[in-house]
Design a protein around this motif. Structure first.
Motif, short mmCIF file in Angstrom:
data_model
loop_
_atom_site.label_atom_id
_atom_site.label_comp_id
_atom_site.label_asym_id
_atom_site.label_seq_id
_atom_site.Cartn_x
_atom_site.Cartn_y
_atom_site.Cartn_z
N HIS A 231 47.20 24.21 85.99
CA HIS A 231 46.01 25.05 85.86
C HIS A 231 46.36 26.53 85.93
O HIS A 231 45.73 27.35 85.25
N ALA A 232 47.33 26.89 86.75
CA ALA A 232 47.74 28.29 86.84
C ALA A 232 48.24 28.80 85.49
O ALA A 232 47.87 29.90 85.05
N LEU A 233 49.05 28.01 84.82
CA LEU A 233 49.58 28.45 83.53
C LEU A 233 48.50 28.44 82.45
O LEU A 233 48.46 29.36 81.61
N ILE A 234 47.64 27.45 82.45
CA ILE A 234 46.54 27.42 81.47
C ILE A 234 45.67 28.66 81.62
O ILE A 234 45.20 29.24 80.64
N ALA A 235 45.45 29.09 82.87
CA ALA A 235 44.62 30.26 83.13
C ALA A 235 45.34 31.57 82.84
O ALA A 235 44.73 32.64 82.90
N GLY A 236 46.63 31.50 82.53
CA GLY A 236 47.39 32.70 82.23
C GLY A 236 47.91 33.44 83.44
O GLY A 236 48.32 34.60 83.33
N ASP A 237 47.94 32.79 84.61
CA ASP A 237 48.48 33.44 85.81
C ASP A 237 49.94 33.79 85.58
O ASP A 237 50.73 32.96 85.13
N ARG A 238 50.30 34.99 85.94
CA ARG A 238 51.69 35.41 85.83
C ARG A 238 52.41 35.40 87.17
O ARG A 238 53.63 35.58 87.23
N VAL A 239 51.64 35.19 88.24
CA VAL A 239 52.22 35.03 89.57
C VAL A 239 51.59 33.79 90.20
O VAL A 239 50.37 33.61 90.15
N THR A 240 52.40 32.93 90.75
CA THR A 240 51.91 31.78 91.50
C THR A 240 52.81 31.62 92.72
O THR A 240 53.33 32.60 93.22
N GLY A 241 52.99 30.41 93.21
CA GLY A 241 53.84 30.26 94.38
C GLY A 241 53.69 28.90 95.02
O GLY A 241 53.29 27.93 94.37
N ALA A 242 54.01 28.83 96.29
CA ALA A 242 53.91 27.59 97.05
C ALA A 242 53.46 27.93 98.46
O ALA A 242 53.71 29.03 98.95
N ALA A 243 52.80 26.96 99.09
CA ALA A 243 52.31 27.17 100.46
C ALA A 243 52.49 25.89 101.26
O ALA A 243 52.35 24.79 100.74
#
Length: 310
Positions: A121-133
């Motif tokens: 979903h992050a990539l579909i939304a075009g997020d250029r920064v993500t991560g892990a928690a």
């Protein structure tokens, strides 16, 4: 500490291996049952089950953490549960069975993208920064306090598979550090801040590319659904899997129109174009997009547009 680990797919394996190599004792591994894979539907152990066998760790296979599974897991006497992409819910009384409860490695910066498919979903939304928690597991979906997180700049052109591979590796170090901190009493968890967004499991339909959108948005969906559930378009009602694609030049092509320009196969979009590298037509193997185009019966093939009237 005595740790019980729950996970199923390949991205969970680095965390299992890191914990097995740590000073803590992995007393058991919980994973989903063997699943039929391939055209012959051969029952195949999960990647986590295979890794656990390699490590000589006892394995509990369960698709649901029901009363029987809960009893078996509780009997391990774990101090802490660690879950990474298991594919099932941990409910009471199992949630409280370990003295320190359960922690979860999640592949997003919570509370953004709570759910089963955060990277996609992050990539579909075009997020250029993500991560892990890494957070404390609670009954509400991915809502627990966060012990630690890491930020990740999405490389240009990276697919969901690429990003998951990277986060699985760096996340293994993160989760091991949190387990160490819980063991020595230094761990501190803080409440999540911000507006949650949801990342439910994707279906095959989510991989359909709509070339009426801007080329960048088409490619966001391509990257977010590659390799699973798989990006695709259709030509005359026949599905064509899109295995490799990138941004093409601005071209005067109607949305969905396919053209061979020099050696490149371009598809028109709402704005700009998408350059196809590798495709897989229905009933055939993967092939170079130019070879596929040359085998078409039309000089001006037009991909079907999702939802368009026929």
């Amino acid at each position: 500490m005595r740790v019980v680990f729950a996970g199923t797919p390949e991205p969970a394996v680095p965390s299992l291996r890191a914990l097995a190599a740590s000073s803590h004792e992995v007393v058991g591994v919980v994973t989903r049952r063997d699943a039929p894979l391939g055209r012959k539907r051969v029952l195949t152990p999960s990647p986590v089950a295979t890794a656990a066998d390699d490590l000589g760790l006892p394995v509990i296979k369960a698709d649901r953490l029901d009363d029987a599974a809960t009893t078996e897991i509780a009997a391990l006497g774990a101090d802490l549960g660690v879950i990474v992409a298991y594919g099932g819910l941990v409910r009471e009384p199992l949630l409280s069975a370990p003295a320190h409860g359960w922690i979860n490695l999640h592949f997003s910066l919570l509370p953004r993208w709570r759910g089963a498919a955060p990277v996609q979903h992050a990539l579909i939304a075009g997020d250029r920064v993500t991560g892990a928690a890494v957070f404390q597991l609670v009954p509400a979906l991915d809502a627990g306090d966060v012990f630690a997180e890491l930020r990740y700049d999405v490389p240009r052109g990276a697919t969901a598979g690429d990003v998951l591979d990277d986060l699985a590796t760096s996340g293994a170090d993160l989760v091991t550090a949190v387990v160490d901190a819980i063991a020595d009493g230094s761990a501190v968890a803080t409440p999540q801040e911000g507006e949650p967004t949801l990342a439910p499991k994707l279906s095959q339909a989510d991989g359909a590319l709509d070339f009426r959108e801007h080329a960048d948005r088409v490619l966001d969906r391509f990257r977010g659904t590659t390799p699973e559930p798989g990006a695709h378009a259709s030509l005359d009602g026949q599905r064509v899997k899109i295995l490799a694609a990138l941004r093409g030049p601005d071209a005067e092509l109607a949305p969905g129109r396919v053209a061979l320009v020099g050696r490149d196969v371009l598809v028109g979009a709402g704005e700009g174009s998408v350059l196809l590298r590798t495709v897989q037509p229905a009933g055939k193997g993967a092939m170079n997009a130019a070879d596929w185009w040359r085998g078409l019966r039309s000089d001006a093939p037009q991909l079907d547009l999702p939802g368009a009237a026929s």
